[in-house]
Structures are given as C-alpha cells and as structure tokens.
Design an enzyme around this catalytic site. Structure first.
Site, PDB file in Angstrom:
ATOM      1  N   HIS A 158       0.839  -1.207   0.000  1.00 18.30           N
ATOM      2  CA  HIS A 158       0.000   0.000   0.000  1.00 18.30           C
ATOM      3  C   HIS A 158       0.874   1.257   0.000  1.00 18.30           C
ATOM      4  CE1 HIS A 158      -3.666   2.337   1.167  1.00 18.30           C
ATOM      5  NE2 HIS A 158      -2.750   3.133   1.686  1.00 18.30           N
ATOM      6  N   GLU A 159       1.808   1.318   0.931  1.00 15.13           N
ATOM      7  CA  GLU A 159       2.657   2.503   1.029  1.00 15.13           C
ATOM      8  C   GLU A 159       3.628   2.591  -0.154  1.00 15.13           C
ATOM      9  OE1 GLU A 159       1.843   4.679   3.033  1.00 15.13           O
ATOM     10  OE2 GLU A 159       0.510   3.474   4.295  1.00 15.13           O
ATOM     11  N   HIS A 165       1.958   4.502  -2.891  1.00 13.61           N
ATOM     12  CA  HIS A 165       2.080   5.949  -2.676  1.00 13.61           C
ATOM     13  C   HIS A 165       3.473   6.435  -3.063  1.00 13.61           C
ATOM     14  CE1 HIS A 165      -1.765   6.380  -0.774  1.00 13.61           C
ATOM     15  NE2 HIS A 165      -1.458   5.705   0.320  1.00 13.61           N
TER      16      HIS A 165
END
Length: 418
Positions: A18-19, A22
C-alpha cells in the site's frame, strides 16, 4: 507462534505494498518523499536511500509515506540566526548547520538576514567580518539540526505544488496496489491449487470416508448414480446429497473399463434441521494460465462486491458495530485460517488486501478517500482548501478512527476471551 508469524508476514506485506504504491507514484511526480514507514511510534530500524528514509516502527498498526509540503517544516531558519555553511563543487551551499557548529569546524558562519529554501533558493547574511554576502542554495542542500540532516524541499518538489491529477494519483496509488496484490495472490492460488471443473470425475479422495472404503481412486469418472446418468459434478452431487444414509450404486469408468461400486452415503449435518449425504470425494481441478488469470480478476471483484454490500448494510443499520473485527479479531481469524493450510491463508490475505483497499478509499477524514475528497473539492472550486482547516479535519478524523479501533478491539476481546 505460527499465528504471530502469519500476521506479521501478511500485514507487513499489505501495508508495504500500500505505502509502496504511494511512494512510487509520488516519486514519479517529482515529490520529495522524506520517509517510508511501516508501523507507528518509536523507530526500531532505518536506512537512507535515494532521498528517503525507510523505517520500521514499533506499533504495527499501518504505515505512511511522509511527503514534503504536506506538513510545515520542523526547522525554520529566521533572520538573526547564526548558521554554518558548507559548499559543494558547484560553489552552491550544500549544508546549513543550524546549531552545534563547533562539530563542523570547516563550516563558515553567517548571521542570516534573509533566506529562501523553497522558491529562489538563496541565503544572504553577514559574515564574521560584518560583511554582507549572498549565496545560492543547492536544490538538494540539507540543513542540520541537532546533527540530524534534513533535505530542503524546493517548491517544485513539494506535494502541494503538484497538479490535482498528480496529487490524486499519488494518493489513489496506495489502495490501488492493494487490489493489484489481491489479483496477483489469487492468480498464484489458482495456479497452485487449480480451479474446479464441472465434471463427474473424482479429483481426490478423503481418508476414512465411503469412497475410500469402496476403492474409488482419483481420476475415476462417475457415469451414473443409482441408474441415473450424470454428466457434471453438479448432477452427481445433487443426487448424492439427497441420499444421506442410503446405499448408492455408482457406475465408474476407469481407464476404459466400466464397473459398479456400492457404498452408503454418510450423513453430514449442516444445521440443526438440515443434513446432506457425502461420500468423501473432492471436485476435479485443472491448472491453466488463462483460468488462473480470470480467477484472479473475477474473485477480486467478487470480494470487493461482498465487502461493499456489507458496508452498505452497516450504514443502513442491518449490521451493528459488534459485527466488525478489529486488530485482535483479525489476529484470531488469521490463526484459525493458518491452521487450515497455506493456500487458504493466501485466500485470506487476498480478502484482507481488498478490504484494506476499500476501507482506505472511503471518503472519511484521515483516510486516503478523505484526502481524495479534498483534492476533488479543490478541482471543483478551482482553489485549494485552507491547509490548516484540512489538517484539523484530518486530525479529528484520525482521533475518531482510533476511538473506533479501540471500541472494536474491546468487542473482539469480549467475543474471544469472555
């Protein structure tokens, strides 16, 4: 111990991917990413690479990517400050020492009259001889405060300076990567476990069940049950399930030889009022690349649909908050799933990944969906929301989210241990 290991691996992977979404999209947009963190709280481990500090922190409750320009800089250099300067080979200031200048004897001390670390990138001030001088800052210069170096963030490297589309992409990339992970995991699952085939063929035999005792083998083709012709797995199981405790006559085709087998269907209780007949055979499976690819996408879509339906029922009051599971509940469920085997754990990881993606896209403060909502409002209004007001909304939202986590965790504890 196995449960703890499974939780660490699964949640670590979900948060990391997820990170990472980003991080990668933000970097491609030219945003300076100061930190990539797994967990919150005190730092356990860290290393620096390509302008970013990668950290693992104590509390495994998520993660974050800290982008320049999202929050005010911690160190502000104001007129009147005495700072030490060091230069690079291009004759540009590469280091600004805010304090502890004695530890940098090679630096040149300057009393600041004016400094701009975002736009024009210069510093002007008085040297030790009282002469006024001006110097250009390198775009990757660092300021050192308490021996901690922090790279400056020119305006074109800050999150807030990027277009609406670039910022939205950087925020959306996190949840999007959770959906991508779910698809990949489910493709792998289908490639290893195979996909069910609707054929009246024995895909496997369960131990100590009627089929094993009757001598059936993997690969046997069932052509008839009690004289009724069957052509599919569904045809066969529908007949067997209605014959709980009854004797069955099966016509079996094995390597071009046909023979009959008699056995009694075992009764299996589904509910207090419903039972079905079983003989202990598993459905046949096949492994194809196209089937695995299709399974990955279709199952991810099915999981997303079910989760959205559940959220809708929660909003309309058809579900209560007691039905939600928090960190303790998910830990407990993960332990139960881990006991079922590696492949079942893979499916569970895919479900959690889809769930994380959807939850983060909800238009709530402190979540990615809330940040996307503010970016959308900016696109409609033609100007950004006041950063301080937006920050306050996210802060309050985060506090309420933590209260919800505490409440759900308390329910988990009551449900499991009391």
């Amino acid at each position: 111990m196995n449960t703890l290991l499974a939780v660490i691996v699964i949640f670590g992977a979900l948060v990391f991917i997820h990170e990472w979404g980003h991080l990668i999209v933000a970097k491609r947009a030219g945003i300076l990413c100061r930190e990539f963190a797994i967990g919150f709280g005190p730092k356990l481990f860290s290393f620096d690479r390509n302008e970013t500090t990668y950290t693992i922190r104590l509390l495994p409750l998520g993660g974050y990517v800290r982008m320049a320009g999202e929050d005010p800089e911690l160190v502000q250099i104001r007129p009147g400050y005495e700072v030490g300067l060091e230069w690079n080979s291009d004759d540009k200031v590469s280091k600004i020492i805010v304090n502890n200048k004695s530890k940098h004897p090679e630096c040149r001390v300057l009393q600041v009259e004016e400094i701009d670390m975002e736009d024009k990138l210069f510093i002007r001030g008085y040297n030790e001889d009282g002469e006024l001088e001006s110097h250009t800052l390198d775009s990757k210069a660092v300021y050192i405060h308490d021996e901690k170096a922090t790279q400056i963030a020119p305006l074109d490297r800050q999150f807030r300076s990027k277009t609406v589309g670039q910022r939205a992409a950087a925020i959306f990339a996190g949840p999007a990567m959770n959906f991508v992970l779910a698809v990949v995991v489910l493709i792998f699952y289908a490639a290893v476990a195979g996909l069910p085939v609707d054929e009246a063929r024995v895909g496997g035999i369960q131990e100590d069940m009627p089929a094993e005792e009757a001598g059936l083998e993997t690969g046997d083709q069932i052509t008839a049950v009690n004289g009724e012709q069957v052509e599919s797995w569904q045809d066969m199981t529908e007949i067997i399930q209605t014959q709980a405790g009854e004797e069955l006559d099966l016509e079996v085709l094995r390597e071009e030889e046909t023979f009959s087998v008699s056995l009694t269907a075992e009764e299996r209780q589904l509910t207090e009022e419903e039972s079905v007949g079983v003989i202990g055979v598993l459905a046949p499976t096949e492994r194809t690349l196209t089937g695995a690819l299709a399974f990955g996408f279709t199952e991810t879509y099915q999981y997303a649909t079910l989760i959205l339906e559940a959220l809708g029922m929660l909003v309309t009051g058809q579900f209560s908050l007691d039905a939600l599971a928090g960190p303790v509940g998910i830990y407990n469920y993960t332990g139960e799933v881990a006991a079922m085997g590696f492949l079942v754990l893979f499916q569970w990881a895919a479900i959690l990944s889809v769930n994380l993606g959807i939850i983060n896209l909800l238009p709530l403060p402190a979540l990615d969906g809330g940040r996307l909502l503010f970016i959308g409002l900016e696109a409609v209004r033609g100007k950004p929301i006041d950063p301080q007001k937006e920050g306050m909304v996210h802060f309050i939202g985060f506090a309420l989210l933590m209260l919800l986590v505490i409440a759900v965790t308390w329910n988990d504890i009551n449900r499991i241990f009391m």
